[in-house]
Write an enzyme that holds these catalytic residues in place. Structure first.
Site, mmCIF file in Angstrom:
data_model
loop_
_atom_site.group_PDB
_atom_site.id
_atom_site.type_symbol
_atom_site.label_atom_id
_atom_site.label_comp_id
_atom_site.label_asym_id
_atom_site.label_seq_id
_atom_site.Cartn_x
_atom_site.Cartn_y
_atom_site.Cartn_z
ATOM 1 N N CYS A 189 5.646 51.292 36.875
ATOM 2 C CA CYS A 189 5.120 49.919 36.976
ATOM 3 C C CYS A 189 6.002 49.067 37.895
ATOM 4 C CB CYS A 189 5.027 49.321 35.586
ATOM 5 S SG CYS A 189 4.635 47.562 35.580
ATOM 6 N N CYS A 208 7.031 45.680 36.433
ATOM 7 C CA CYS A 208 8.058 45.888 35.391
ATOM 8 C C CYS A 208 9.439 45.935 36.028
ATOM 9 C CB CYS A 208 7.788 47.185 34.636
ATOM 10 S SG CYS A 208 6.241 47.192 33.706
#
Length: 364
Positions: free
Chosen positions: A290, A293
């Site tokens: 991600c 993230c």
């Protein structure tokens, strides 16, 4: 007697008074037998465990000791026999009179008049109280009369006067055998045999040695079981302590850093602990693939250092997919705020401003 030994004895007696069941410990069988020889009544061993279908190692060992006590007699409880006064000076005349009385006693013994023999020997002891052989001889008559306690008192007196009295050891050994004090009897008879062996000593030793052997084997078995029990208890305590340490380590609050969660049980432990302490907990759901993230992670770490009283948790949804499923994670990054076991807010997406604002709000 040494004062320290007396204090130890007092302490042991107090222990027996507070917990008489310890007298049933096989290693104290000699002491229990001694008390019984004096007419003492020993309380029966506790049976609560057996009634509930449980037996301890001590119960098992105690029950499997079978001795031949066919020749054991009931302890005599007569008043102590008259003893001589060792402080008096013995004259040659009294010594000769005592010797004549001893001769009369031996004649009475040969004729089976044992009570008469006791009277002659008692008078002889009064005249010559420093003669070990007189006490030992009277002890032999008490043995014939099956009065072991009286015999032991005389044998003790003989040995106090002459520590190498073979007859003193022999009579005390035979008397102790009559009371079932097998190991003590074997010890005394062994000493007597070394000093002056005779067939009577040999036959008595041969008769009691099987019991002595059983007692020694019994004690070794008990000690082995006790050691095994101690090892098991130690291992159990070690496992228990290790489990408690791991639990404390797992449930401890971590201040100023991010805690990675790998499975559901870890998360439950952390949340339970934070709930009990009314601590704010933040669940950061992330993934290695991600991009947003990776953008949020440095901020999350910095916020953990800024708010050390807040519990910052990090969950990789691929590693802990059971946790992600339970929290219905559909996208990452997602941040859940919990307090007192309840979800109070959340942030979905890489929203730095919203995350910082809500942490400041709930951490105050």
């Amino acid at each position: 007697m040494d004062e320290s030994k007396i204090e130890e004895l007092k302490s042991f007696v107090k222990s027996c008074q507070s917990n008489p069941s310890i007298l049933h410990n096989p290693s104290l069988s000699f002491f229990k037998s001694f008390l019984q020889s004096l007419g003492a009544k020993i309380p029966p061993p506790p049976t609560s465990g057996a009634e509930n279908g449980h037996t301890s190692d001590e119960d098992v060992v105690e029950s499997d000791l079978e001795l031949d006590d066919s020749d054991v007699v009931k302890p005599d409880d007569d008043p102590p026999q008259k003893m001589g006064d060792l402080s008096i000076e013995v004259t040659d005349e009294n010594r000769d009179l005592a010797q004549n009385l001893k001769a009369k006693a031996m004649e009475a013994i040969s004729e089976g008049n044992l009570d008469e023999a006791i009277d002659h020997l008692t008078e002889a002891i009064t005249l010559n109280p420093s003669s070990a052989i007189l006490y030992a001889t009277r002890a032999s008559v008490f043995v014939k009369l099956r009065k072991p306690n009286a015999a032991i008192r005389d044998a003790d007196a003989a040995l106090q006067i002459n520590a190498d009295s073979a007859k003193g050891y022999k009579m005390r050994g035979m008397a102790r055998a009559m009371l079932g004090l097998w190991e003590d009897a074997a010890h005394d008879l062994g000493l007597a045999s070394n000093l002056d062996h005779d067939d009577e000593i040999g036959s008595t030793l041969k008769k009691i040695e099987p019991n002595v052997h059983k007692i020694k084997e019994h004690r070794r078995k008990y000690e082995r079981l006790r050691r095994e029990k101690k090892v098991k208890a130690t291992a159990h305590e070690k496992q228990k302590a290790q489990a408690e340490t791991e639990h404390v380590k797992a449930s401890a609050q971590t201040y100023g850093e991010v805690v990675s969660i790998h499975k559901a049980t870890e998360l439950e432990t952390r949340l339970t602990t934070s709930s009990k302490s009314n601590q704010l907990a933040i669940l950061y759901f992330t993934a290695t693939w991600c991009g947003p993230c990776r953008f949020m992670s440095p901020l999350y770490t910095n916020l953990a250092a800024k708010y050390p009283k807040v519990l910052f948790l990090k969950i990789d949804i691929d590693e802990a997919n059971d946790v992600a499923a339970k929290w219905n994670i559909s996208s990452v990054p997602t941040f859940y705020f919990t307090k007192n076991g309840k979800e109070i807010d959340k942030v979905v997406g890489a929203d730095k401003s919203s995350l910082e604002t809500k942490i400041a709000k709930y951490a105050s």
